[in-house]
Design an enzyme around this catalytic site. Sequence first.
Site, mmCIF file in Angstrom:
data_model
loop_
_atom_site.group_PDB
_atom_site.id
_atom_site.type_symbol
_atom_site.label_atom_id
_atom_site.label_comp_id
_atom_site.label_asym_id
_atom_site.label_seq_id
_atom_site.Cartn_x
_atom_site.Cartn_y
_atom_site.Cartn_z
ATOM 1 C CG ASP A 277 -5.101 -0.830 2.193
ATOM 2 O OD1 ASP A 277 -3.906 -0.571 1.975
ATOM 3 O OD2 ASP A 277 -5.542 -2.002 2.268
ATOM 4 C CD GLU A 278 0.039 -0.469 4.878
ATOM 5 O OE1 GLU A 278 0.463 -0.471 6.052
ATOM 6 O OE2 GLU A 278 0.265 -1.377 4.072
ATOM 7 C CG ASP B 244 -3.871 -2.229 7.547
ATOM 8 O OD1 ASP B 244 -4.363 -1.914 6.449
ATOM 9 O OD2 ASP B 244 -3.331 -3.330 7.771
#
Length: 450
Positions: free
Chosen positions: A106-107, A11
Amino acid sequence: MRREASIMHLDLDAFFAAVEQRDKPSLRGRPVVVGGVGGRGVVATASYEARAYGARSAMSTAEARRRCPSGTAFLGGRFAAYRRTSDVVMSLLREVSPLVEPVSIDEAYVDLAAADGLDLSVDGVTALGNELKARIAAATGGVTGSIGIGTSKLMAKIGSDLQKPDGLVVVAPGRELEVLHPLPVTRLGGVGPATAERLHQVGVKTVGDLAVRSLTDLVALVGKAHGAGLYALARADDDRAVVSDRGVKSVSHEETFERDLTDVAVLGREIDSMATRVGERLRKGAISGRTVTLKVRRYDFTTLTRSQTLPQPTDDARLIATTARRLLIEAGTAGGLRLLGVGVSGLSVYAQGDLFAEGLLDDGGEAEAAAETEPEVPAEVPELPVEKRWWPGQDVRHDELGSGWVWGRGLGRVTVRFEGPRTTPGPVRTLSADDPALQPADPPEWRTSE
């Protein structure tokens, strides 16, 4: 659950804000809020400096402004910059394992057991996590990520959240309940405010409290499917597999507008642009889809979707756009739209050829019928007021002063700070909003080499 801690969750930390601070040296170490900058804007990401004052994702921008001190930077999003950085990170993950499941920009989850020759002992995956974090920071110009590694997706995601920012937590096999049970019940996926309130009313505040409740109690409290899911998660029972991004079920693109849009012609051009991007991604993946979906979010935040299934799969941006334009007429634009999205689902490997491509329809039946319902586009569309062409955080370039970004605007002027990711904090200049030497620019280059 697996015998080894072989599922990783990455993350990226305050991702949008971190990219802004990387590209804008004057903002490093300062509170930064990224999201809608208008009166009804919503926070997408707040830097850790802004979070110290209570700014949070999904909070109204107005509330974040009240909480944060003067000098906080409120910026609109630069999704091209975020996507480029995300692509670098995802490429690094695929160097670790062929099985990567992006969850968002973003993860992502990574199946370490799918890679050859990795040491899956606790010491081995700890060393791997530290090495990967260092590589990500070096490759992205300083953007950091937090990593969790565990025997399941649940424990990997829990681990990545325990020591943010820039953290690394490996939950060793056999320690799952020791880590999980002291945590607030809200750490479990699917426990939102409404479910949390129901659980709190019966004394369930931690995951451990939840674990002592019977399946019958939980089903009665939150329903059969949700209750069974929470019962399993409270016992760290999670056998979900990491699914490769090649198994995507849909391809889509959406945009949030700085101001609500009602003009069908302007919205039609937005649809054309999105359809072009969706078509490019379909062709790049050698896939096509049968169902075109239009997503709209109205001025009052109500969201609806409209879909149409085509007779044959397609990757043709023109057909996707034409279908989405028809769906827009069906959905309507009353009151204004703040978000618009175009997507294609029902994906398959493309094997039949595009039956809708130019020249392949003998009598033009399908194509002409689509064209007849396409909204009429006026010859000229009124341009935005000159100062509205600029928005806070936007990348710009001046013929004489060089590259920079928009600091602020108003009263026919625009204020620009001239700096970049590899410069020192730069000077601020206020220019006429219609200065012909000032132009929008692509995001700055932050890598020393490609």
